[in-house]
Design an enzyme around this catalytic site. Sequence first.
Site, short mmCIF file in Angstrom:
data_model
loop_
_atom_site.label_atom_id
_atom_site.label_comp_id
_atom_site.label_asym_id
_atom_site.label_seq_id
_atom_site.Cartn_x
_atom_site.Cartn_y
_atom_site.Cartn_z
N GLU A 1 7.46 10.70 2.76
CA GLU A 1 8.03 9.44 3.19
C GLU A 1 9.02 8.96 2.12
O GLU A 1 8.65 8.86 0.95
CB GLU A 1 6.89 8.43 3.35
CG GLU A 1 6.95 7.64 4.60
CD GLU A 1 5.79 6.66 4.75
OE1 GLU A 1 4.78 6.78 4.04
OE2 GLU A 1 5.92 5.76 5.58
N LYS B 1 -7.06 -9.05 1.05
CA LYS B 1 -6.44 -8.79 -0.25
C LYS B 1 -5.00 -8.35 -0.05
O LYS B 1 -4.74 -7.25 0.42
CB LYS B 1 -7.19 -7.68 -1.01
CG LYS B 1 -6.73 -7.59 -2.45
CD LYS B 1 -6.85 -6.20 -3.06
CE LYS B 1 -5.71 -5.29 -2.73
NZ LYS B 1 -4.39 -5.70 -3.25
N PRO B 2 -4.04 -9.22 -0.38
CA PRO B 2 -2.64 -8.81 -0.26
C PRO B 2 -2.25 -7.89 -1.42
O PRO B 2 -2.98 -7.82 -2.41
CB PRO B 2 -1.89 -10.14 -0.35
CG PRO B 2 -2.78 -11.03 -1.16
CD PRO B 2 -4.19 -10.59 -0.88
N TRP C 1 2.95 -4.59 0.64
CA TRP C 1 3.99 -5.53 0.23
C TRP C 1 5.21 -5.50 1.15
O TRP C 1 6.06 -6.38 1.06
CB TRP C 1 4.44 -5.24 -1.22
CG TRP C 1 4.72 -3.77 -1.44
CD1 TRP C 1 3.88 -2.87 -2.01
CD2 TRP C 1 5.90 -3.05 -1.04
NE1 TRP C 1 4.45 -1.61 -2.00
CE2 TRP C 1 5.68 -1.70 -1.41
CE3 TRP C 1 7.10 -3.38 -0.42
CZ2 TRP C 1 6.63 -0.70 -1.18
CZ3 TRP C 1 8.04 -2.40 -0.18
CH2 TRP C 1 7.80 -1.08 -0.56
N GLU D 1 -3.89 1.84 9.21
CA GLU D 1 -2.46 2.01 9.54
C GLU D 1 -1.81 2.65 8.33
O GLU D 1 -1.50 1.97 7.35
CB GLU D 1 -1.81 0.66 9.84
CG GLU D 1 -2.41 -0.10 11.00
CD GLU D 1 -2.19 0.59 12.34
OE1 GLU D 1 -1.41 1.55 12.42
OE2 GLU D 1 -2.82 0.16 13.32
N LEU D 2 -1.63 3.97 8.38
CA LEU D 2 -1.22 4.70 7.18
C LEU D 2 0.25 5.13 7.27
O LEU D 2 0.99 4.64 8.11
CB LEU D 2 -2.17 5.89 6.98
CG LEU D 2 -3.66 5.51 7.05
CD1 LEU D 2 -4.54 6.73 6.83
CD2 LEU D 2 -3.99 4.41 6.04
N GLY E 1 -1.44 0.77 4.56
CA GLY E 1 -0.92 1.26 3.28
C GLY E 1 -0.79 2.77 3.30
O GLY E 1 -0.64 3.38 4.37
N CYS F 1 6.99 1.75 7.42
CA CYS F 1 6.28 3.00 7.75
C CYS F 1 6.76 3.56 9.08
O CYS F 1 6.42 4.68 9.43
CB CYS F 1 4.78 2.78 7.73
SG CYS F 1 4.29 1.37 8.71
P1 ADP Z 1 2.02 1.38 -1.34
O1 ADP Z 1 2.46 2.73 -1.79
O2 ADP Z 1 2.72 0.87 -0.15
O3 ADP Z 1 1.91 0.37 -2.43
P2 ADP Z 1 -0.85 1.46 -1.29
O4 ADP Z 1 -1.72 2.19 -0.34
O5 ADP Z 1 -0.95 1.83 -2.73
O6 ADP Z 1 0.59 1.66 -0.72
O7 ADP Z 1 -1.06 -0.11 -1.17
C1 ADP Z 1 -1.40 -0.79 0.01
C2 ADP Z 1 -2.48 -1.81 -0.30
O8 ADP Z 1 -3.63 -1.11 -0.76
C3 ADP Z 1 -2.12 -2.79 -1.42
O9 ADP Z 1 -2.71 -4.03 -1.12
C4 ADP Z 1 -2.78 -2.17 -2.63
O10 ADP Z 1 -3.08 -3.11 -3.64
C5 ADP Z 1 -4.04 -1.63 -2.01
N1 ADP Z 1 -4.71 -0.55 -2.77
C6 ADP Z 1 -4.17 0.37 -3.58
N2 ADP Z 1 -5.13 1.19 -4.08
C7 ADP Z 1 -6.32 0.77 -3.56
C8 ADP Z 1 -7.68 1.21 -3.68
N3 ADP Z 1 -8.03 2.25 -4.43
N4 ADP Z 1 -8.63 0.52 -2.98
C9 ADP Z 1 -8.30 -0.53 -2.21
N5 ADP Z 1 -7.04 -0.98 -2.05
C10 ADP Z 1 -6.05 -0.33 -2.71
#
Ligand code: ADP
Length: 454
Positions: free
Chosen positions: A358, A151-152, A127, A227-228, A205, A261
Amino acid sequence: MVNPATGEPLANVADLSRPQIEAAVEAASQALGPWSAKTAHERAAILKRWSALIMANQEALAQIMTAEQGKPLAEARGETAFGASFLEWFSEEAKRAYGDVIPTAFAGKRYFTIRQAAGVAAAITPWNFPIAMLARKAAAALAAGCTMVAKPAAETPLCALALAQLGHEAGLPPGVFNIVTTTRAGEAGEVFCQSPKVRVLSFTGSTAVGKQLYRQCADTSKKLALELGGNAPLLVFDDADMDRAIEGVMANKYRNAGQTCVCANRIFVQSGIYETFAARLTHAVAKLTVGGGTEPGVMIGPLINTKAVEKVDRLVNDAVSKGAKVRIGGARHGRGGYFYQPTVLDSIVPGMNVMSEEIFGPVAPLIRFDSESSAIAMANDVSVGLAAYAFTRDLSRSIRLAEALQVGIVSLNDGLPSVAVAPFGGVKDSGLGREGGRQGLDEYMDTKFVCIGL
Ligand code: ADP
């Protein structure tokens, strides 16, 4: 979904079922053959039009972004242009996806390589940069000849849908770029990872989710770009240009209210200038205006949600309970909601959680150091390695830092290195692969070796 500046509902967005997500993967699979068969020039013409349409709609996209994400309008306009720049860049790079002619090793044989689209690509995006993170993936994938299912984040689906609408207007054929909106992220992740039709997964994410997806992709042996999270060190040396360092920290740390990030998470300041730097940074932070992103002059918007505010609060309280001093801020903002005060924390030492976690908020933790070697050792003493920054006027030191810092991006005397023409990505727990630059296409292409007997 809500507007984070007001907490008010903003829109209702479709919450797709598993079969609907599977249908999107199927659509991308059906569209793959014709799309990858187009010439790079044909694909480039559509991507260029898409980029131009984004710029023609920059103001509307910025308004949507500020409404769902919270960042100030000026930043939202900037991110929109940043997103468009990836479509422009990869539309050109598509034309340069060269193979090789390899000098032969045997008189009766000839060798060459071709690079081909890897197949259907899936993207999962966060987001914090709802247009740029998606455009960066889509541009490289589509330029390479892949089709995409994306998938956003559930917090910011509107930017993704608007981007897809403009792609449609630019002439993307049906099925080439598909958005799936869902509140069950794990389910979408499973569909993407389990499908043998999806050949590439590109995720931006958190490290925890990235590692889970890495495991889930093993059974179908996908190409992965991850990209973590980061925990960027920013080093300010006694010999730094102080004006530049303050300007760099302000641009880097407080952009998007600290929710990036590549934001400096730990600011190491050399003893000789520590006091002056801390005082000047505090003075600059005092001038930041907090408010809703559409209000004039606002530089710091709300955080994304309650969880984010609670995390920042917890990290600041942990540091203070272990001896950190609050120079400015240090608490939720008087406006309530998801607002947090721009903060400077002094006397940070190892053992405080801000050193290893973070923050993702407008908090600058200052750590005093004496020698270059001790600063490098502390900077590298984390499991992640995305970006690192240093401010110094010593050329030899600059080279030493560029080589010694264990990260994917080193930025010297500059707080904002991200750009479409250069590779972005991390090492260690910050992930795999590179986005942008000439390297960005590689994530979506396979190299095929062709051997010919004469
Ligand atoms: P943040 O802490 O920035 O929200 P996330 O890694 O939870 O980081 O989210 C980044 C993206 O990964 C979002 O689109 C979120 O919906 C998605 N996401 C979260 N959990 C999962 C999962 N188990 N499998 C696939 N996508 C996921």
